[in-house]
Structure formats: C-alpha cells, structure tokens
Design a protein around this motif. Structure first.
Motif, PDB file in Angstrom:
ATOM      1  N   THR A  25       0.876  -1.166   0.000  1.00  0.00           N
ATOM      2  CA  THR A  25       0.000   0.000   0.000  1.00  0.00           C
ATOM      3  C   THR A  25       0.911   1.213   0.000  1.00  0.00           C
ATOM      4  OG1 THR A  25      -1.596  -1.221   1.316  1.00  0.00           O
ATOM      5  CG2 THR A  25      -1.914   1.162   1.160  1.00  0.00           C
ATOM      6  N   VAL A  26       0.702   2.101  -0.970  1.00  0.00           N
ATOM      7  CA  VAL A  26       1.579   3.272  -1.085  1.00  0.00           C
ATOM      8  C   VAL A  26       0.752   4.558  -1.009  1.00  0.00           C
ATOM      9  CG1 VAL A  26       3.287   2.034  -2.482  1.00  0.00           C
ATOM     10  CG2 VAL A  26       1.461   3.321  -3.624  1.00  0.00           C
ATOM     11  N   GLU A  27       1.441   5.629  -0.580  1.00  0.00           N
ATOM     12  CA  GLU A  27       0.820   6.950  -0.612  1.00  0.00           C
ATOM     13  C   GLU A  27       1.281   7.655  -1.880  1.00  0.00           C
ATOM     14  OE1 GLU A  27       1.151   9.356   3.001  1.00  0.00           O
ATOM     15  OE2 GLU A  27       1.157  11.134   1.716  1.00  0.00           O
ATOM     16  N   LEU A  28       0.330   8.093  -2.688  1.00  0.00           N
ATOM     17  CA  LEU A  28       0.623   8.762  -3.960  1.00  0.00           C
ATOM     18  C   LEU A  28       1.004  10.224  -3.708  1.00  0.00           C
ATOM     19  CD1 LEU A  28      -2.398   7.330  -5.996  1.00  0.00           C
ATOM     20  CD2 LEU A  28      -0.034   6.520  -5.990  1.00  0.00           C
ATOM     21  N   PRO A  29       1.599  10.871  -4.722  1.00  0.00           N
ATOM     22  CA  PRO A  29       1.977  12.294  -4.571  1.00  0.00           C
ATOM     23  C   PRO A  29       0.800  13.194  -4.170  1.00  0.00           C
ATOM     24  CG  PRO A  29       2.995  11.384  -6.543  1.00  0.00           C
ATOM     25  CD  PRO A  29       2.076  10.318  -6.008  1.00  0.00           C
ATOM     26  N   ASN A  30      -0.419  12.821  -4.528  1.00  0.00           N
ATOM     27  CA  ASN A  30      -1.594  13.646  -4.177  1.00  0.00           C
ATOM     28  C   ASN A  30      -2.197  13.276  -2.823  1.00  0.00           C
ATOM     29  OD1 ASN A  30      -2.881  11.244  -4.637  1.00  0.00           O
ATOM     30  ND2 ASN A  30      -4.102  11.936  -6.369  1.00  0.00           N
ATOM     31  N   GLY A  31      -1.508  12.400  -2.068  1.00  0.00           N
ATOM     32  CA  GLY A  31      -1.977  12.047  -0.727  1.00  0.00           C
ATOM     33  C   GLY A  31      -2.901  10.844  -0.687  1.00  0.00           C
TER      34      GLY A  31
ATOM     35  N   GLN B 133      -8.645  15.467 -30.307  1.00  0.00           N
ATOM     36  CA  GLN B 133      -9.765  16.410 -30.167  1.00  0.00           C
ATOM     37  C   GLN B 133     -10.394  16.260 -28.779  1.00  0.00           C
ATOM     38  OE1 GLN B 133     -10.595  18.688 -32.588  1.00  0.00           O
ATOM     39  NE2 GLN B 133      -8.766  17.934 -33.620  1.00  0.00           N
ATOM     40  N   LYS B 134     -10.560  15.009 -28.354  1.00  0.00           N
ATOM     41  CA  LYS B 134     -11.269  14.742 -27.096  1.00  0.00           C
ATOM     42  C   LYS B 134     -10.333  13.964 -26.160  1.00  0.00           C
ATOM     43  CE  LYS B 134     -15.455  12.675 -25.264  1.00  0.00           C
ATOM     44  NZ  LYS B 134     -16.453  11.599 -25.454  1.00  0.00           N
ATOM     45  N   LYS B 135      -9.945  14.619 -25.062  1.00  0.00           N
ATOM     46  CA  LYS B 135      -9.010  13.978 -24.140  1.00  0.00           C
ATOM     47  C   LYS B 135      -9.719  12.984 -23.233  1.00  0.00           C
ATOM     48  CE  LYS B 135      -5.867  17.937 -24.003  1.00  0.00           C
ATOM     49  NZ  LYS B 135      -5.213  18.977 -23.195  1.00  0.00           N
ATOM     50  N   LEU B 136      -9.204  11.765 -23.190  1.00  0.00           N
ATOM     51  CA  LEU B 136      -9.756  10.758 -22.268  1.00  0.00           C
ATOM     52  C   LEU B 136      -9.251  11.039 -20.855  1.00  0.00           C
ATOM     53  CD1 LEU B 136      -9.137   7.506 -24.384  1.00  0.00           C
ATOM     54  CD2 LEU B 136     -11.324   8.651 -24.000  1.00  0.00           C
ATOM     55  N   PRO B 137     -10.024  10.666 -19.824  1.00  0.00           N
ATOM     56  CA  PRO B 137      -9.545  10.868 -18.448  1.00  0.00           C
ATOM     57  C   PRO B 137      -8.328   9.980 -18.158  1.00  0.00           C
ATOM     58  CG  PRO B 137     -11.564   9.586 -18.464  1.00  0.00           C
ATOM     59  CD  PRO B 137     -11.340  10.052 -19.881  1.00  0.00           C
ATOM     60  N   GLN B 138      -7.399  10.506 -17.365  1.00  0.00           N
ATOM     61  CA  GLN B 138      -6.202   9.722 -17.009  1.00  0.00           C
ATOM     62  C   GLN B 138      -6.468   8.870 -15.779  1.00  0.00           C
ATOM     63  OE1 GLN B 138      -3.397  13.035 -16.905  1.00  0.00           O
ATOM     64  NE2 GLN B 138      -2.492  12.322 -18.818  1.00  0.00           N
ATOM     65  N   ASP B 139      -5.671   7.799 -15.634  1.00  0.00           N
ATOM     66  CA  ASP B 139      -5.804   6.931 -14.461  1.00  0.00           C
ATOM     67  C   ASP B 139      -5.537   7.749 -13.195  1.00  0.00           C
ATOM     68  OD1 ASP B 139      -6.322   4.874 -16.156  1.00  0.00           O
ATOM     69  OD2 ASP B 139      -4.387   3.890 -15.948  1.00  0.00           O
ATOM     70  N   ALA B 140      -6.335   7.478 -12.170  1.00  0.00           N
ATOM     71  CA  ALA B 140      -6.265   8.263 -10.933  1.00  0.00           C
ATOM     72  C   ALA B 140      -4.933   8.072 -10.206  1.00  0.00           C
ATOM     73  CB  ALA B 140      -7.420   7.887 -10.007  1.00  0.00           C
ATOM     74  N   ASP B 141      -4.310   6.912 -10.383  1.00  0.00           N
ATOM     75  CA  ASP B 141      -3.075   6.654  -9.625  1.00  0.00           C
ATOM     76  C   ASP B 141      -1.823   6.746 -10.512  1.00  0.00           C
ATOM     77  OD1 ASP B 141      -3.466   4.388 -11.077  1.00  0.00           O
ATOM     78  OD2 ASP B 141      -3.122   2.994  -9.423  1.00  0.00           O
ATOM     79  N   GLU B 142      -1.940   7.463 -11.625  1.00  0.00           N
ATOM     80  CA  GLU B 142      -0.808   7.597 -12.541  1.00  0.00           C
ATOM     81  C   GLU B 142      -0.392   9.062 -12.636  1.00  0.00           C
ATOM     82  OE1 GLU B 142      -0.151   4.597 -16.344  1.00  0.00           O
ATOM     83  OE2 GLU B 142      -1.777   6.026 -16.394  1.00  0.00           O
ATOM     84  N   PHE B 143       0.872   9.348 -12.368  1.00  0.00           N
ATOM     85  CA  PHE B 143       1.389  10.707 -12.467  1.00  0.00           C
ATOM     86  C   PHE B 143       2.490  10.713 -13.516  1.00  0.00           C
ATOM     87  CE2 PHE B 143      -0.584  10.151  -8.458  1.00  0.00           C
ATOM     88  CZ  PHE B 143      -1.255  11.341  -8.220  1.00  0.00           C
ATOM     89  N   LEU B 144       2.263  11.457 -14.583  1.00  0.00           N
ATOM     90  CA  LEU B 144       3.147  11.381 -15.744  1.00  0.00           C
ATOM     91  C   LEU B 144       3.705  12.744 -16.119  1.00  0.00           C
ATOM     92  CD1 LEU B 144       0.830   9.249 -18.055  1.00  0.00           C
ATOM     93  CD2 LEU B 144       2.655   8.405 -16.581  1.00  0.00           C
ATOM     94  N   GLU B 145       4.897  12.734 -16.702  1.00  0.00           N
ATOM     95  CA  GLU B 145       5.498  13.938 -17.262  1.00  0.00           C
ATOM     96  C   GLU B 145       5.992  13.593 -18.664  1.00  0.00           C
ATOM     97  OE1 GLU B 145       8.314  17.161 -15.146  1.00  0.00           O
ATOM     98  OE2 GLU B 145       9.302  15.250 -15.519  1.00  0.00           O
ATOM     99  N   LEU B 146       5.577  14.355 -19.658  1.00  0.00           N
ATOM    100  CA  LEU B 146       6.002  14.078 -21.035  1.00  0.00           C
ATOM    101  C   LEU B 146       7.368  14.690 -21.300  1.00  0.00           C
ATOM    102  CD1 LEU B 146       2.824  14.500 -23.240  1.00  0.00           C
ATOM    103  CD2 LEU B 146       4.040  12.430 -22.581  1.00  0.00           C
ATOM    104  N   VAL B 147       8.200  13.942 -22.018  1.00  0.00           N
ATOM    105  CA  VAL B 147       9.559  14.388 -22.315  1.00  0.00           C
ATOM    106  C   VAL B 147       9.859  14.044 -23.780  1.00  0.00           C
ATOM    107  CG1 VAL B 147      11.997  14.084 -21.728  1.00  0.00           C
ATOM    108  CG2 VAL B 147      10.273  13.934 -19.933  1.00  0.00           C
ATOM    109  N   GLU B 148      10.481  14.973 -24.494  1.00  0.00           N
ATOM    110  CA  GLU B 148      10.899  14.696 -25.873  1.00  0.00           C
ATOM    111  C   GLU B 148      12.419  14.791 -25.946  1.00  0.00           C
ATOM    112  OE1 GLU B 148       6.852  16.590 -27.937  1.00  0.00           O
ATOM    113  OE2 GLU B 148       8.824  17.486 -28.356  1.00  0.00           O
TER     114      GLU B 148
END
Lengths: 184, 184
Positions: A25-31, B133-148
């Motif tokens: 069980t982990v705590e995510l960056p958003n708490g 055109q239409k953004k799908l909702p992201q997973d609640a437990d996923e935190f992402l940063e895009l990098v090129e």
C-alpha cells in the motif's frame, strides 16, 4: 515534480524458488493511497553469441511453461545469490552452449517488466568464442536444443513467432545494427 | 525431440488487480517432476512515437514502485479484458500523450519475461501523430510527465540509466535502425 510513492505497508504473499510476490500500500503524490503488486526476482543475464564467421546467431530451443510452448531464445539464465552478472554469463555460456568467451561486452542493462517486477537483465555480446575445456553440469529440469540461424532464418523465426521474447528480439536488432555499422 | 511439460497440478496462489500467480507441478520429458511459478498478466501495448520532424522520441517520466525510482519509458499500458491491442494503443496514446495516430504499424510482439510470466507485449510505431480532439480521463493513480529527447539525449538517458526497460530500449534501437535505413 515529485513522483515518489511512499510505502505504507508491505505484505509478503509468496516465497518461491524463482520469484517472491509482495503487495504494497503506497501513498501517492496527491496524498491518496494505492495498491501495488510487486514480483521480486534476483535478475538474469543473456548472451548475444555469433558463430565464428559472424554470420549465424546461436539460439536455444526450450519449453516455456508460462507460454505452454517451445521458444527460440538467446542463451540466458538467472543470477544466483551473491553472483556477479559476468560470472553468471560465463556459467550459462558453458552450461547451455558449451562455449567460453575471451571477452564479454555489456551492451544493455534493463528491467524486463518495470510495471510489476524488479527483474533486471544484463545483456552481453560474447567475443571470441571457443569450445569449453571443462563442461559444467546442466540443470536437471532444463532440456535444451542448440540452433544456429542465419539473419534470414532469424527473421523467419521472428515472423513465425518462435523467436518471441524481448531479450532475443533485442539481440536480433542489435545484430542488425552491428551489420549496418560494419557496412557503413 | 519432445520438450513438452505436462501439467500435473495447478495451485492458484494470488488474484491481484494486475497479475495472478499460480504454482504448477509438471512432468518433465524424462518423467521426473518439477515446480513452475507462473505470473499471469493480460498483456500490454507500447508505442514508438516520434515528433513531427522525426528527430525526437516521445517519452513518459513516471514512478515505478517495483524499482523505487522514476524512469523514462515509451508510452505503454495494459490491455483491458476483451480489448484488442490496437484499441489499447489508441487509448494509451490519448491518455498518456494526448495524441492520435493516422496509422499504427505493429513492429514487434513479444513476451517480456517468458521464464516466469506470460505477459505479451505489442509494440507499435505510430505514424502521422496529431493532437487529440477529445481527451480521455487519465488513471487516478498515474502521475506522468512528457519528455521529448533527441537521439543524442536519448543515448545519454540510456547511459545514465533513466531509460532502463526492455520495450524502451527496443524502441530506441528500432529508431536507430530506421535512421540507418533512411540514410542507406
């Protein structure tokens, strides 16, 4: 941006011969909290081996129970506890292919499936292969057949799905890169 | 030579959100028995995405709890039950990168770790990317940063170990093969 997940609890689910499984069980960056399923593995090595004329890839045919079929893969094996990857590589090269390398060049280190497992793999290019003087005993539950394929036969084996795992495809693509460099 | 291992018993150890674990007793070709530890997984897709000028690789920075660190990986995601891999690919491309592809070219299908898992991955090259055109909702437990990253920056990220998983290294090597073909 801080992505770190803090471990709140770790529950050991399974201790196997090859893998362990735990649930965190982990705590995510958003708490908020989330569950993580984690397979622990000691790591492995794999070897890109070419024949003396550099024109054939050395592969091992073996049964893979998770896939219920035989595959053609480059020689590989698990790292034992406290064993260094290059020692594992020399051992597997002897056990599976009956060869020894004058030099092992590490060409990649990677996690095979970082979403749920910590298995780390070391991929080596074996230089100047020679037959071994002293054959190590093979694993009792491993049945292997050695196969040597040209690039064209390798491409066919990929097409037909007998070459079908990431480390072996990586070896094939690296071999192609080596060939384009040799030509260029 | 017959390599087949016959399943004598299957014991279910764990049912998780992402993986299941089972333990099998199998009969080997020589009549002896052995234990097999098998992780079951629904499979996944991954996408090799280049910027419009074809000079940068699109990557996602994210926390990987099994490794206790952040990584740079190509966009990827799990296949849902009864979902076809190309549909997963379109969905993940939208969720993670906010892009849509005119064409998805399947460049490899492989098992990530055939020794203990049946996870199958489909690797696509995304052609003609456009903003969604239409953004799908992201997973609640996923935190992402895009990098090129340019090829040179990509090589540095490999060197520094931030690019450190098989599918992303495969994408990098395939990109190099594409470049040598374009030059040749």
């Amino acid at each position: 941006m801080n992505f770190e997940e803090k471990v709140l609890t770790t529950k050991s689910i399974y201790h196997g011969r090859i893998i362990n499984l735990e649930e965190q069980t982990v705590e995510l960056p958003n708490g908020q909290t989330a569950q993580r399923e984690i397979v622990r593995h000691h790591g492995a090595v794999a070897l890109l081996c070419l024949t003396a004329a550099q024109d054939k890839l050395i592969l091992v045919r073996q049964w893979r129970q998770p896939l219920s079929k035989t595959t053609l893969e480059i020689p590989a094996g698990k790292i034992e506890i406290n064993e260094s990857p290059s020692v594992t590589a020399e051992r597997e090269l002897n056990e599976e292919v009956r060869l020894t390398a004058k030099r092992l060049e590490k060409i990649a280190v990677f996690y095979t499936s970082p979403g749920f497992a910590d298995e780390k793999m070391y991929l080596y290019l074996a230089h100047d292969l020679q037959p071994v003087q002293k054959k190590l005993p093979q694993d009792a539950d491993e049945f292997l057949e050695l196969v040597e394929l040209t690039m064209e036969e390798t491409d066919q084996a990929v097409e037909q799905g007998e070459i079908c795992d990431s480390k072996t495809l990586m070896a094939v693509w690296y071999w192609k890169l080596l060939q384009t460099q040799a030509k260029g």
